[in-house]
Design a protein around this motif. Structure first.
Motif, PDB file in Angstrom:
ATOM      1  N   GLU A  42       0.825  -1.199   0.000  1.00 30.33           N
ATOM      2  CA  GLU A  42       0.000   0.000   0.000  1.00 30.33           C
ATOM      3  C   GLU A  42       0.861   1.251   0.000  1.00 30.33           C
ATOM      4  OE1 GLU A  42      -3.630   2.066   2.532  1.00 30.33           O
ATOM      5  OE2 GLU A  42      -2.810   0.155   3.184  1.00 30.33           O
ATOM      6  N   ASN A  43       0.503   2.185  -0.867  1.00 26.71           N
ATOM      7  CA  ASN A  43       1.106   3.504  -0.881  1.00 26.71           C
ATOM      8  C   ASN A  43       0.083   4.429  -0.213  1.00 26.71           C
ATOM      9  OD1 ASN A  43       1.850   6.154  -1.522  1.00 26.71           O
ATOM     10  ND2 ASN A  43       2.854   5.505  -3.410  1.00 26.71           N
ATOM     11  N   LYS A  44       0.260   4.662   1.073  1.00 26.21           N
ATOM     12  CA  LYS A  44      -0.726   5.419   1.842  1.00 26.21           C
ATOM     13  C   LYS A  44      -0.832   6.865   1.373  1.00 26.21           C
ATOM     14  CE  LYS A  44      -0.489   2.470   5.783  1.00 26.21           C
ATOM     15  NZ  LYS A  44      -0.937   2.288   7.104  1.00 26.21           N
ATOM     16  N   ARG A  45       0.247   7.425   0.917  1.00 29.63           N
ATOM     17  CA  ARG A  45       0.237   8.819   0.463  1.00 29.63           C
ATOM     18  C   ARG A  45      -0.673   9.011  -0.750  1.00 29.63           C
ATOM     19  NH1 ARG A  45       5.526  12.309  -1.161  1.00 29.63           N
ATOM     20  NH2 ARG A  45       4.808  14.129  -0.019  1.00 29.63           N
ATOM     21  N   GLU A  46      -0.583   8.079  -1.706  1.00 30.22           N
ATOM     22  CA  GLU A  46      -1.395   8.170  -2.920  1.00 30.22           C
ATOM     23  C   GLU A  46      -2.722   7.439  -2.786  1.00 30.22           C
ATOM     24  OE1 GLU A  46       0.889   6.998  -6.303  1.00 30.22           O
ATOM     25  OE2 GLU A  46       2.524   8.368  -5.805  1.00 30.22           O
ATOM     26  N   ASN A  69      -7.546   2.101  -6.179  1.00 30.09           N
ATOM     27  CA  ASN A  69      -7.418   3.496  -5.784  1.00 30.09           C
ATOM     28  C   ASN A  69      -8.489   3.772  -4.741  1.00 30.09           C
ATOM     29  OD1 ASN A  69      -7.779   6.372  -5.646  1.00 30.09           O
ATOM     30  ND2 ASN A  69      -6.568   6.515  -7.516  1.00 30.09           N
ATOM     31  N   LYS A  70      -8.074   3.947  -3.487  1.00 32.08           N
ATOM     32  CA  LYS A  70      -9.017   4.130  -2.387  1.00 32.08           C
ATOM     33  C   LYS A  70      -9.751   5.456  -2.475  1.00 32.08           C
ATOM     34  CE  LYS A  70      -6.761   3.345   1.444  1.00 32.08           C
ATOM     35  NZ  LYS A  70      -6.015   2.878   2.616  1.00 32.08           N
ATOM     36  N   PHE A  71      -9.139   6.473  -3.045  1.00 33.98           N
ATOM     37  CA  PHE A  71      -9.788   7.778  -3.160  1.00 33.98           C
ATOM     38  C   PHE A  71     -10.890   7.762  -4.217  1.00 33.98           C
ATOM     39  CE2 PHE A  71      -5.403   9.295  -1.777  1.00 33.98           C
ATOM     40  CZ  PHE A  71      -5.744   9.316  -0.440  1.00 33.98           C
ATOM     41  N   GLN A  72     -10.649   7.094  -5.318  1.00 33.50           N
ATOM     42  CA  GLN A  72     -11.629   7.014  -6.406  1.00 33.50           C
ATOM     43  C   GLN A  72     -12.525   5.779  -6.284  1.00 33.50           C
ATOM     44  OE1 GLN A  72      -9.256   6.899  -9.952  1.00 33.50           O
ATOM     45  NE2 GLN A  72      -8.818   9.085  -9.904  1.00 33.50           N
ATOM     46  N   THR A  73     -12.152   4.849  -5.407  1.00 35.30           N
ATOM     47  CA  THR A  73     -12.800   3.524  -5.260  1.00 35.30           C
ATOM     48  C   THR A  73     -12.944   2.824  -6.609  1.00 35.30           C
ATOM     49  OG1 THR A  73     -15.055   4.405  -5.274  1.00 35.30           O
ATOM     50  CG2 THR A  73     -14.006   4.126  -3.122  1.00 35.30           C
ATOM     51  N   LYS A  74     -11.832   2.779  -7.354  1.00 35.67           N
ATOM     52  CA  LYS A  74     -11.796   2.114  -8.658  1.00 35.67           C
ATOM     53  C   LYS A  74     -10.634   1.130  -8.699  1.00 35.67           C
ATOM     54  CE  LYS A  74     -13.968   5.787 -11.251  1.00 35.67           C
ATOM     55  NZ  LYS A  74     -13.890   6.669 -12.408  1.00 35.67           N
ATOM     56  N   TRP A  75     -10.817   0.102  -9.509  1.00 36.40           N
ATOM     57  CA  TRP A  75      -9.806  -0.939  -9.713  1.00 36.40           C
ATOM     58  C   TRP A  75      -9.220  -0.809 -11.114  1.00 36.40           C
ATOM     59  CZ3 TRP A  75      -8.285  -4.469  -6.047  1.00 36.40           C
ATOM     60  CH2 TRP A  75      -9.050  -4.540  -4.891  1.00 36.40           C
ATOM     61  N   TYR A  76      -7.909  -1.089 -11.218  1.00 35.58           N
ATOM     62  CA  TYR A  76      -7.196  -1.016 -12.492  1.00 35.58           C
ATOM     63  C   TYR A  76      -6.339  -2.261 -12.668  1.00 35.58           C
ATOM     64  CZ  TYR A  76      -8.563   3.850 -12.220  1.00 35.58           C
ATOM     65  OH  TYR A  76      -9.297   4.997 -12.116  1.00 35.58           O
ATOM     66  N   LEU A  77      -6.107  -2.650 -13.904  1.00 37.60           N
ATOM     67  CA  LEU A  77      -5.353  -3.849 -14.234  1.00 37.60           C
ATOM     68  C   LEU A  77      -4.139  -3.486 -15.071  1.00 37.60           C
ATOM     69  CD1 LEU A  77      -5.162  -7.007 -14.596  1.00 37.60           C
ATOM     70  CD2 LEU A  77      -6.520  -6.659 -16.651  1.00 37.60           C
ATOM     71  N   ASN A  78      -3.017  -4.147 -14.758  1.00 39.20           N
ATOM     72  CA  ASN A  78      -1.808  -4.039 -15.562  1.00 39.20           C
ATOM     73  C   ASN A  78      -1.236  -5.442 -15.719  1.00 39.20           C
ATOM     74  OD1 ASN A  78       0.351  -3.043 -16.949  1.00 39.20           O
ATOM     75  ND2 ASN A  78       1.428  -2.276 -15.173  1.00 39.20           N
ATOM     76  N   VAL A  79      -1.288  -6.019 -16.911  1.00 35.52           N
ATOM     77  CA  VAL A  79      -0.777  -7.367 -17.153  1.00 35.52           C
ATOM     78  C   VAL A  79       0.730  -7.280 -17.278  1.00 35.52           C
ATOM     79  CG1 VAL A  79      -0.823  -9.352 -18.697  1.00 35.52           C
ATOM     80  CG2 VAL A  79      -2.916  -8.084 -18.266  1.00 35.52           C
TER      81      VAL A  79
END
Length: 82
Positions: A42-46, A69-79
């Motif tokens: 976890e990157n608490k700052r971001e 992203n906890k601020f946006q409550t969105k999930w992202y994928l990077n393969v």
């Protein structure tokens, strides 16, 4: 990175990814189960949690990075690996 729809579960007060859905290159919907979480950091700052996971996509074992992203409550994928 690509935004995805995620199903999660709570474990010891932490959010864990379980299954996600994304739009494939041919515009079909692909549902992927996460077999194993290799690590989470976890990157608490971001406000971002990175999960490195093992899953099977189209009968191939893949190592992927999933970001929450906890601020946006969105999930992202990077393969990462083929």
């Amino acid at each position: 990175m690509k935004e995805i729809e995620m199903i999660t579960y709570m474990s010891e007060g932490k959010v864990r990814p379980y299954r996600f859905r994304l739009v494939a290159e041919d515009q079909s919907l692909l549902v992927v189960n996460i077999d194993r979480i290799l690590f989470a950091e976890e990157n608490k700052r971001e406000g971002i949690i990175k999960y490195r996971c093992e899953c099977i996509i189209n009968e191939n074992k893949r190592i992927i990075d999933i970001y929450f992203n906890k601020f946006q409550t969105k999930w992202y994928l990077n393969v990462k690996l083929a």
